[in-house]
Write a protein that holds these residues in place. Structure first.
Motif, PDB file in Angstrom:
ATOM      1  N   ILE A  23       0.835  -1.193   0.000  1.00 38.34           N
ATOM      2  CA  ILE A  23       0.000   0.000   0.000  1.00 38.34           C
ATOM      3  C   ILE A  23       0.882   1.260   0.000  1.00 38.34           C
ATOM      4  O   ILE A  23       1.837   1.373   0.772  1.00 38.34           O
ATOM      5  N   VAL A  24       0.548   2.196  -0.885  1.00 41.82           N
ATOM      6  CA  VAL A  24       1.207   3.493  -0.940  1.00 41.82           C
ATOM      7  C   VAL A  24       0.134   4.574  -0.914  1.00 41.82           C
ATOM      8  O   VAL A  24      -1.040   4.308  -1.199  1.00 41.82           O
ATOM      9  N   ASP A  25       0.527   5.791  -0.569  1.00 38.97           N
ATOM     10  CA  ASP A  25      -0.405   6.925  -0.539  1.00 38.97           C
ATOM     11  C   ASP A  25       0.005   7.893  -1.638  1.00 38.97           C
ATOM     12  O   ASP A  25       0.960   8.650  -1.487  1.00 38.97           O
ATOM     13  N   GLY A 141      -4.617   8.646  -3.806  1.00 46.59           N
ATOM     14  CA  GLY A 141      -4.575   8.348  -2.383  1.00 46.59           C
ATOM     15  C   GLY A 141      -4.116   6.926  -2.116  1.00 46.59           C
ATOM     16  O   GLY A 141      -3.213   6.407  -2.774  1.00 46.59           O
ATOM     17  N   SER A 142      -4.733   6.274  -1.131  1.00 50.80           N
ATOM     18  CA  SER A 142      -4.341   4.925  -0.747  1.00 50.80           C
ATOM     19  C   SER A 142      -4.513   3.966  -1.921  1.00 50.80           C
ATOM     20  O   SER A 142      -5.598   3.843  -2.489  1.00 50.80           O
ATOM     21  N   SER A 143      -3.424   3.278  -2.277  1.00 56.72           N
ATOM     22  CA  SER A 143      -3.440   2.407  -3.455  1.00 56.72           C
ATOM     23  C   SER A 143      -2.570   1.179  -3.219  1.00 56.72           C
ATOM     24  O   SER A 143      -1.510   1.261  -2.592  1.00 56.72           O
ATOM     25  N   ASN A 170      -6.821  -7.878   3.486  1.00 56.44           N
ATOM     26  CA  ASN A 170      -6.481  -6.611   4.131  1.00 56.44           C
ATOM     27  C   ASN A 170      -7.686  -5.709   4.350  1.00 56.44           C
ATOM     28  O   ASN A 170      -7.529  -4.530   4.679  1.00 56.44           O
ATOM     29  N   LEU A 172      -9.947  -4.507   2.200  1.00 52.93           N
ATOM     30  CA  LEU A 172      -9.968  -3.419   1.229  1.00 52.93           C
ATOM     31  C   LEU A 172     -10.853  -3.760   0.037  1.00 52.93           C
ATOM     32  O   LEU A 172     -11.168  -4.919  -0.217  1.00 52.93           O
ATOM     33  N   ARG A 199      -1.145  -0.471 -10.369  1.00 53.64           N
ATOM     34  CA  ARG A 199      -1.663   0.269  -9.213  1.00 53.64           C
ATOM     35  C   ARG A 199      -3.178   0.227  -9.202  1.00 53.64           C
ATOM     36  O   ARG A 199      -3.827   0.362 -10.245  1.00 53.64           O
ATOM     37  N   PRO A 201      -6.211   2.008  -6.789  1.00 55.01           N
ATOM     38  CA  PRO A 201      -6.714   2.750  -5.628  1.00 55.01           C
ATOM     39  C   PRO A 201      -7.674   1.893  -4.819  1.00 55.01           C
ATOM     40  O   PRO A 201      -8.464   1.129  -5.387  1.00 55.01           O
ATOM     41  N   GLU A 203      -9.983   1.400  -0.800  1.00 52.69           N
ATOM     42  CA  GLU A 203     -10.554   1.977   0.396  1.00 52.69           C
ATOM     43  C   GLU A 203     -10.951   0.855   1.332  1.00 52.69           C
ATOM     44  O   GLU A 203     -11.075  -0.302   0.917  1.00 52.69           O
ATOM     45  N   ASP A 204     -11.150   1.187   2.605  1.00 50.16           N
ATOM     46  CA  ASP A 204     -11.539   0.186   3.594  1.00 50.16           C
ATOM     47  C   ASP A 204     -12.931  -0.341   3.303  1.00 50.16           C
ATOM     48  O   ASP A 204     -13.838   0.411   2.906  1.00 50.16           O
TER      49      ASP A 204
END
Length: 207
Positions: A23-25, A141-143, A170, A172, A199, A201, A203-204
């Motif tokens: 995960i990267v932001d 964002g979170s990806s 995770n 996601l 990549r 993107p 989200e939870d």
């Protein structure tokens, strides 16, 4: 002073080394972009899109040398991919693929500079597709991100792992378009050595 190079300035996003999902932001960035539909291997629009993006990118590069921003290395080609039917990617129905092809720009490049570069490139190259090029901002964002080494056609197992194992494990789910960054020139690199950043993107699940 060395030219701005996104692969050096944003190593985490343009020069990763992880070959397992992580995960990267990803911050907001700006690009030049052209939209299209069809098989990237056969569609004339795809070929002309890539030519148009590079024509304008290099025009911007040379124009930027005369500004306070300075010189920059033209960034690698990128693509956002989607289809009306998600299974189109696993079934190989490439004619139904939708895409937005991108080239990352340094932060000092303005919309006015892009428009000027479009007109200059259009007058020199006579590529009608240049007129479809637009300024584009993207904040993923979170990806989940991974460095894939190998043929583009060999991405399927990596993406299957993402969507059927990694995301669920995770907590996601996908929250944006599938994104690829092409670090290798396929005209000069054998398929098994191609390097592509994949990549997605995310989200939870409980959002």
């Amino acid at each position: 002073m060395a030219p701005y190079d996104v692969k050096r300035e944003r190593k985490e996003f343009y020069a990763p080394k992880n070959t397992a999902w992580a995960i990267v932001d990803v911050p907001e960035q700006q690009f030049i972009a052209i939209d299209g539909t069809g098989n990237p291997n056969t569609a004339p629009l795809y070929t002309s899109t890539v030519e148009a993006l590079y024509a304008v990118a290099y025009t911007l590069k040379f124009a930027s040398k005369r500004t306070t921003g300075g010189d920059f290395v033209v960034a690698p080609l990128e693509g956002l991919w989607w289809a009306d039917r998600p299974e189109a990617f696993t079934s190989g129905a490439k004619d139904t693929w939708n895409w937005t092809m991108l080239i990352n720009l340094p932060p000092w490049i303005t919309k006015e500079m892009i428009e000027d570069a479009k007109q200059t490139a259009l007058s020199k190259k006579k590529l009608p597709t240049i007129s479809q090029l637009r300024h584009f901002t993207l904040h993923e964002g979170s990806s989940a991100q991974v460095l894939h080494i190998g043929s583009y056609d060999d991405e399927a197992p990596v993406l299957h792992e993402l969507h059927h194992t990694y995301l669920a494990a995770n907590g996601l789910r996908p929250s944006g378009l599938h994104h690829e960054i092409y670090l290798s020139d396929p005209r000069k690199t054998v398929p098994e050595k191609l390097k592509t950043i994949l990549r997605q993107p995310v989200e939870d699940l409980d959002r």
